[in-house]
Enzyme design. Sequence first.
Site, mmCIF file in Angstrom:
data_model
loop_
_atom_site.group_PDB
_atom_site.id
_atom_site.type_symbol
_atom_site.label_atom_id
_atom_site.label_comp_id
_atom_site.label_asym_id
_atom_site.label_seq_id
_atom_site.Cartn_x
_atom_site.Cartn_y
_atom_site.Cartn_z
ATOM 1 N N LYS A 10 -5.688 -14.648 1.641
ATOM 2 C CA LYS A 10 -5.930 -16.120 2.105
ATOM 3 C C LYS A 10 -5.445 -17.221 1.335
ATOM 4 C CE LYS A 10 -9.388 -17.319 -1.040
ATOM 5 N NZ LYS A 10 -9.133 -18.311 -2.084
ATOM 6 N N ASP A 135 -16.072 -15.536 -0.671
ATOM 7 C CA ASP A 135 -14.768 -15.735 0.169
ATOM 8 C C ASP A 135 -15.000 -14.474 0.997
ATOM 9 O OD1 ASP A 135 -14.012 -17.935 -1.065
ATOM 10 O OD2 ASP A 135 -12.632 -17.252 -2.372
HETATM 11 O O1 C5P Z 1 -19.332 -15.880 -4.804
HETATM 12 P P1 C5P Z 1 -18.270 -15.149 -5.747
HETATM 13 O O2 C5P Z 1 -19.033 -14.102 -6.577
HETATM 14 O O3 C5P Z 1 -17.142 -14.681 -5.415
HETATM 15 O O4 C5P Z 1 -18.318 -16.331 -7.034
HETATM 16 C C1 C5P Z 1 -17.725 -16.122 -8.425
HETATM 17 C C2 C5P Z 1 -18.028 -17.018 -9.140
HETATM 18 O O5 C5P Z 1 -17.568 -18.363 -8.911
HETATM 19 C C3 C5P Z 1 -19.622 -17.196 -9.065
HETATM 20 O O6 C5P Z 1 -20.438 -16.446 -10.058
HETATM 21 C C4 C5P Z 1 -19.696 -18.633 -9.586
HETATM 22 O O7 C5P Z 1 -19.636 -18.894 -10.921
HETATM 23 C C5 C5P Z 1 -18.456 -19.565 -8.907
HETATM 24 N N1 C5P Z 1 -18.528 -20.004 -7.830
HETATM 25 C C6 C5P Z 1 -19.156 -21.560 -7.654
HETATM 26 N N2 C5P Z 1 -19.256 -21.940 -6.474
HETATM 27 C C7 C5P Z 1 -18.849 -21.427 -5.201
HETATM 28 C C8 C5P Z 1 -18.276 -20.226 -5.383
HETATM 29 C C9 C5P Z 1 -18.055 -19.570 -6.699
HETATM 30 O O8 C5P Z 1 -19.613 -21.949 -8.773
HETATM 31 N N3 C5P Z 1 -18.971 -22.325 -4.307
#
Ligand code: C5P
Length: 292
Positions: A10, A135
């Site tokens: 993406k 994502d």
């Molecule tokens: O959701 P995911 O595990 O992919 O996100 C990785 C990290 O990115 C999270 O632990 C967080 O620190 C940060 N993040 C965030 N806000 C989001 C998506 C991700 O702060 N909307």
Amino acid sequence: MTIRIKSYAKLNWTLDVLFKREDGYHELRTIYQTVSLHDSLRLSATPGAIEIACDDERVPLDESNLAYKAAMRLREAARVTAGARIEITKRIPVAAGLGGGSSNGAAALLGLARLWQVKLDERELLAIAASLGSDVPLFLIGGTVLGIGRGEEVYPLEQVNCEHLLLANAGFAVSTATAYAKLSRLTRQEALRIIPFTLVAAKAIRELPLVAANDLEETVIAAHPEIAEVKRRLKSCGARHVLMSGSGGTVWAVFDNSETNERAQGEMRAAGYWAVRARAVSRQNYQETLFD
Ligand code: C5P
């Protein structure tokens, strides 16, 4: 039985960060787009074990792999006892803002549901996807997708057509968590201004991202100035729009035709960058081509 499934990358046409939430995540408004660059997954049943194999040594093969997590959570939700071997052929660069790991998780979820003949409805699959990462859910829909919340709440949008994309990066990994952690911005009041803006952007985006902006770009570029150089080079190759995708370090560039795109790819590669041509994959095309 063996199942083969594509795992598309993406990009983010826009990414607005509104504010930091009480759960530590950032509230987003983003427009995702699935693109033709993809990994491939080959799934086969085992008596009980979940095994991951991958041709890229940077990909973890243990329980931190999102495809592994997807398998475990699907098994739990559907009370399946069978296992699976998941072989991943990698083309999407790792930790590059193209959602490669997330996409692998979503593809494993969809592929294993078919392999194990699991009957879960869309809501249950979306809930598992959201538990894997922000994502992941977008890859259950495909095409042009509005992401809100931490990005996990997804809504299909009218397709953005884009045939001549170039994806380029300088070859290093960027940590998503660090990209967000370094962000010092946005009050709720400013956020109120941004919400309608993004909804207008979602409608107007067929005019291709005149409004494209990525709130993570500034802080990530401050830590990795090479990304600014990638952007500068892509512009000088004739790109109409260039923007960092997600938390970087890949930059997407839109070209007017295949000749300028191909020439730009050649110039970027000659300068030592990773550069791959791609096109936007519509929802219909995504759904039709996911399984081989
Ligand atoms: O959701 P995911 O595990 O992919 O996100 C990785 C990290 O990115 C999270 O632990 C967080 O620190 C940060 N993040 C965030 N806000 C989001 C998506 C991700 O702060 N909307």
